[in-house]
Design a protein around this motif. Structure first.
Motif, short mmCIF file in Angstrom:
data_model
loop_
_atom_site.label_atom_id
_atom_site.label_comp_id
_atom_site.label_asym_id
_atom_site.label_seq_id
_atom_site.Cartn_x
_atom_site.Cartn_y
_atom_site.Cartn_z
N ARG A 29 0.83 -1.21 0.00
CA ARG A 29 0.00 0.00 0.00
C ARG A 29 0.87 1.26 0.00
O ARG A 29 0.50 2.28 -0.59
N LEU A 30 2.02 1.18 0.66
CA LEU A 30 2.95 2.30 0.66
C LEU A 30 3.75 2.36 -0.64
O LEU A 30 3.89 3.42 -1.26
N LEU A 31 4.26 1.22 -1.09
CA LEU A 31 5.11 1.19 -2.27
C LEU A 31 4.37 1.58 -3.54
O LEU A 31 4.96 2.13 -4.48
N MET A 32 3.07 1.33 -3.57
CA MET A 32 2.30 1.67 -4.77
C MET A 32 2.10 3.18 -4.93
O MET A 32 1.62 3.63 -5.97
N LYS A 33 2.48 3.94 -3.92
CA LYS A 33 2.45 5.40 -4.05
C LYS A 33 3.65 5.92 -4.84
O LYS A 33 3.67 7.08 -5.25
N THR A 34 4.66 5.06 -5.04
CA THR A 34 5.85 5.46 -5.77
C THR A 34 5.65 5.19 -7.26
O THR A 34 4.64 4.60 -7.69
N GLU A 35 6.65 5.59 -8.06
CA GLU A 35 6.63 5.33 -9.51
C GLU A 35 7.60 4.21 -9.87
O GLU A 35 8.08 4.12 -10.99
N ALA A 36 7.86 3.32 -8.88
CA ALA A 36 8.73 2.17 -9.13
C ALA A 36 7.95 1.07 -9.84
O ALA A 36 6.71 1.06 -9.88
N ARG A 37 8.70 0.12 -10.42
CA ARG A 37 8.10 -1.09 -11.02
C ARG A 37 8.14 -2.19 -9.96
O ARG A 37 9.20 -2.68 -9.57
N LEU A 38 6.95 -2.57 -9.49
CA LEU A 38 6.85 -3.51 -8.38
C LEU A 38 6.67 -4.94 -8.87
O LEU A 38 5.84 -5.21 -9.74
N THR A 39 7.45 -5.86 -8.28
CA THR A 39 7.32 -7.28 -8.57
C THR A 39 7.12 -8.02 -7.27
O THR A 39 7.90 -7.85 -6.32
N VAL A 40 6.09 -8.86 -7.21
CA VAL A 40 5.75 -9.60 -6.00
C VAL A 40 5.85 -11.09 -6.29
O VAL A 40 5.28 -11.59 -7.27
N PHE A 41 6.57 -11.81 -5.42
CA PHE A 41 6.64 -13.27 -5.47
C PHE A 41 5.85 -13.81 -4.30
O PHE A 41 6.14 -13.48 -3.13
N ALA A 42 4.82 -14.63 -4.58
CA ALA A 42 3.99 -15.19 -3.52
C ALA A 42 3.34 -16.47 -4.00
O ALA A 42 2.77 -16.51 -5.11
N LEU A 71 17.53 -9.39 -9.49
CA LEU A 71 18.54 -8.69 -10.28
C LEU A 71 18.03 -7.32 -10.71
O LEU A 71 16.87 -7.19 -11.12
N CYS A 72 18.88 -6.32 -10.63
CA CYS A 72 18.57 -4.95 -11.02
C CYS A 72 17.53 -4.27 -10.13
O CYS A 72 17.04 -3.19 -10.46
N ALA A 73 17.20 -4.89 -9.01
CA ALA A 73 16.24 -4.27 -8.09
C ALA A 73 16.95 -3.26 -7.20
O ALA A 73 18.06 -3.52 -6.72
N ALA A 74 16.31 -2.12 -7.00
CA ALA A 74 16.87 -1.14 -6.08
C ALA A 74 16.67 -1.58 -4.63
O ALA A 74 17.56 -1.44 -3.80
N LEU A 75 15.48 -2.12 -4.35
CA LEU A 75 15.13 -2.53 -3.00
C LEU A 75 14.47 -3.89 -3.01
O LEU A 75 13.81 -4.27 -3.98
N PHE A 76 14.62 -4.59 -1.89
CA PHE A 76 13.92 -5.86 -1.70
C PHE A 76 13.29 -5.88 -0.33
O PHE A 76 13.91 -5.48 0.67
N TYR A 77 12.04 -6.33 -0.26
CA TYR A 77 11.34 -6.50 1.01
C TYR A 77 11.02 -7.98 1.23
O TYR A 77 10.37 -8.62 0.38
N ALA A 91 18.82 -13.68 1.45
CA ALA A 91 20.12 -14.11 0.94
C ALA A 91 20.17 -14.02 -0.58
O ALA A 91 21.18 -13.61 -1.17
N ILE A 92 19.06 -14.38 -1.23
CA ILE A 92 18.99 -14.27 -2.70
C ILE A 92 19.10 -12.81 -3.12
O ILE A 92 19.84 -12.46 -4.04
N ALA A 93 18.34 -11.94 -2.44
CA ALA A 93 18.36 -10.52 -2.80
C ALA A 93 19.75 -9.92 -2.57
O ALA A 93 20.22 -9.11 -3.37
N HIS A 94 20.40 -10.30 -1.48
CA HIS A 94 21.77 -9.84 -1.23
C HIS A 94 22.67 -10.23 -2.39
O HIS A 94 23.45 -9.41 -2.90
N ALA A 95 22.57 -11.49 -2.80
CA ALA A 95 23.42 -11.98 -3.89
C ALA A 95 23.11 -11.27 -5.20
O ALA A 95 24.01 -11.07 -6.03
N ASP A 96 21.86 -10.87 -5.38
CA ASP A 96 21.46 -10.18 -6.62
C ASP A 96 21.78 -8.68 -6.59
O ASP A 96 21.56 -7.98 -7.58
N GLY A 97 22.25 -8.18 -5.44
CA GLY A 97 22.70 -6.78 -5.37
C GLY A 97 21.67 -5.78 -4.91
O GLY A 97 21.89 -4.57 -5.05
#
Length: 476
Positions: A29-42, A71-77, A91-97
């Motif tokens: 709900r907070l992230l959708m206020k931004t102009e980022a491209r959001l990807t959700v894994f669930a 990969l190429c993500a600015a942030l991971f939650y 750990a995956i997100a850390h490895a992906d940068g």
């Protein structure tokens, strides 16, 4: 400060989130206020997440996160609400940068998401480094109530006009323009003509400011009080916020200097008795130099500028230069010190007057009317009296003062490290030598602390400070 606050550019960049439950919903709900491209894994996303994906507001991938997904993500939650799965995806997100945040896991997170007041493009972020979320929420509510929703409209349209405002000289002229826009002309135009009236208002306002005569410099002599920023007057706070140049004394506390506008020039013109000092003539010249350049100069003095502050000399220099000036009084050290011992400077039946005296002047230790001061019931506040304590003690005893007359020395009055030393005239020295004072101190002759046990008083033989109170006791 363990977390440095920044605003990260996310327009068009990926933000990846793992999780499909309540924690994921709250973050999205907070992230959708931004102009980022959001990807959700669930593997089992909530219905709302499916709806947002169907509406094109995010990309939903209904599987567990795998290596390479961030990969190429600015942030991971990490919002799986399962410690093992959060650790795996992090750990995956850390490895992906990507920079990693695990919901409700401050220790393993590289960044935290603050409480946010959204008046896009005006955004206020409130963080407590995870220590006190309830305080962050309370501050957020207070700011939400204070900041009108139209603020975002004013800022959005003002942002598009910023390039044209560069026609004004940098500094005070531009600040004056934007102040007029945001706090006067802009809200007035929005109320009467709606959003469409703001462009014409900005253009007219800019023309007015470009054609206005340059404002002359001015000087404010401002009392910083004894050190507690909460004892600053509202007028002093406003002066610190508006100043172009702040020339301050050595005794002005760091907490008060933090209130100075970040773009202002901060100049230390400290003087120390019998120590390193800037010559008074040099201080006068500094004030005049910046004032004649058109700056709003704040001469920030500890306590009250009218009490042992060399105010007259500085005013005379400013007047000789033809500069406008004003005085903003502050709480003097004597008022803070006597409040710190629960006493009053005057009392019916005891003393009808009080003396503010200095321990030393331009010639050395200062002489006073010792015979009068030695009379029973006399009260004096002695400024800059640490080094002259033995001199005072000797003069008063020599003129017949009662050796048992109470004397109280308050170090760092009003500050968190305030220390109160209760003694008598006969024991003033060696009491002060044993106390090894390092901060500014004021001596109250003729007064003893009231309710000493509750006021963190050190007796003249030295003693332990009162234990710190709990938060509940402090606010009781």
């Amino acid at each position: 400060m363990k977390h440095f606050p920044i605003f990260l550019a996310v327009e068009g960049r990926r933000i990846v989130l793992s999780g499909g439950g309540d924690a994921a919903l709250a973050k999205l709900r907070l992230l959708m206020k931004t102009e980022a491209r959001l990807t959700v894994f669930a593997t089992d996303p909530a219905p709302d997440i499916r709806d947002w994906a169907a509406a094109g507001r995010l990309t939903l991938i209904e599987r567990a996160m795998q290596p390479g997904d961030a990969l190429c993500a600015a942030l991971f939650y990490g919002a799986d609400e399962d410690p093992a799965e959060d650790a795996r995806t992090a750990a995956i997100a850390h490895a992906d940068g990507a920079l990693v945040n695990i919901v409700d896991n401050l220790h393993d997170s590289q960044f935290i998401t603050p409480a946010i007041v959204d008046r896009d493009p005006v955004v206020v972020a409130i963080g407590t480094e995870g220590a006190a979320p309830v305080l962050a929420r309370a501050i957020k509510k207070d700011l939400e109530d204070r900041l009108p929703p139209v603020l975002g409209t004013l800022a959005r349209i003002g942002k598009a006009f910023r390039a044209r405002v560069e026609a004004l000289p940098f500094g005070a002229p531009r600040r004056a323009f934007w102040s007029d826009y945001y706090f006067a002309a802009g809200p007035r135009a929005l109320n009467t003509g709606g959003e469409g009236a703001l462009d014409d208002t900005l253009a007219t306002l800019l023309t007015d400011h470009l054609n206005a005569a340059p404002k002359p410099g001015r000087v404010e002599f401002v009392g910083a009080g004894p050190g507690d920023p909460e004892l600053l007057t509202l007028k002093a706070r406003r002066a610190l916020h508006e100043a172009d140049v702040v020339i301050h004394d050595r005794l002005v506390s760091a907490e008060i200097l933090e209130l100075v506008r970040r773009e202002a020039t901060l100049i230390d013109a400290g003087k120390e008795g019998f120590g390193k000092s800037m010559a008074q003539g040099d201080i006068d010249a500094l004030i005049v130099e910046h004032g004649t350049r058109g700056a709003h100069v704040v001469r920030l003095k500890s306590g009250d500028p009218t009490v042992f502050g060399r105010l007259d000399e500085e005013i005379e220099a400013v007047e000789a230069a033809g500069l406008a000036w004003s005085i903003v009084p502050g709480i003097t050290a004597a008022s803070a010190a006597v409040a710190g011992i629960g006493q009053s400077l005057t009392r019916r039946g005891r003393n009808a007057s009080v003396r503010f005296i200095t321990g030393h002047d331009t010639k050395g230790f200062a002489d006073h009317d010792w015979a009068t001061l030695a009379q029973p019931g006399e009260v004096a506040a002695i400024y800059m009296g640490k080094r002259s304590a033995r001199f005072f003690q000797g003069r008063l005893l020599m003129h017949g003062a009662d050796p048992a007359t109470p004397v109280t020395v308050i170090e760092n009055a009003s500050r968190p490290d305030q220390r109160v030393i209760a003694t008598t005239l006969s024991e003033l020295e060696p009491t002060l030598t044993r106390a090894a004072l390092t901060g500014p101190a004021l001596t109250l002759f003729g007064l003893a602390p009231r309710a000493a046990a509750k006021l963190n008083v050190l007796p003249d033989h030295g003693g332990e400070h009162e234990p710190e109170k709990s938060i509940q006791e402090a606010f009781a």
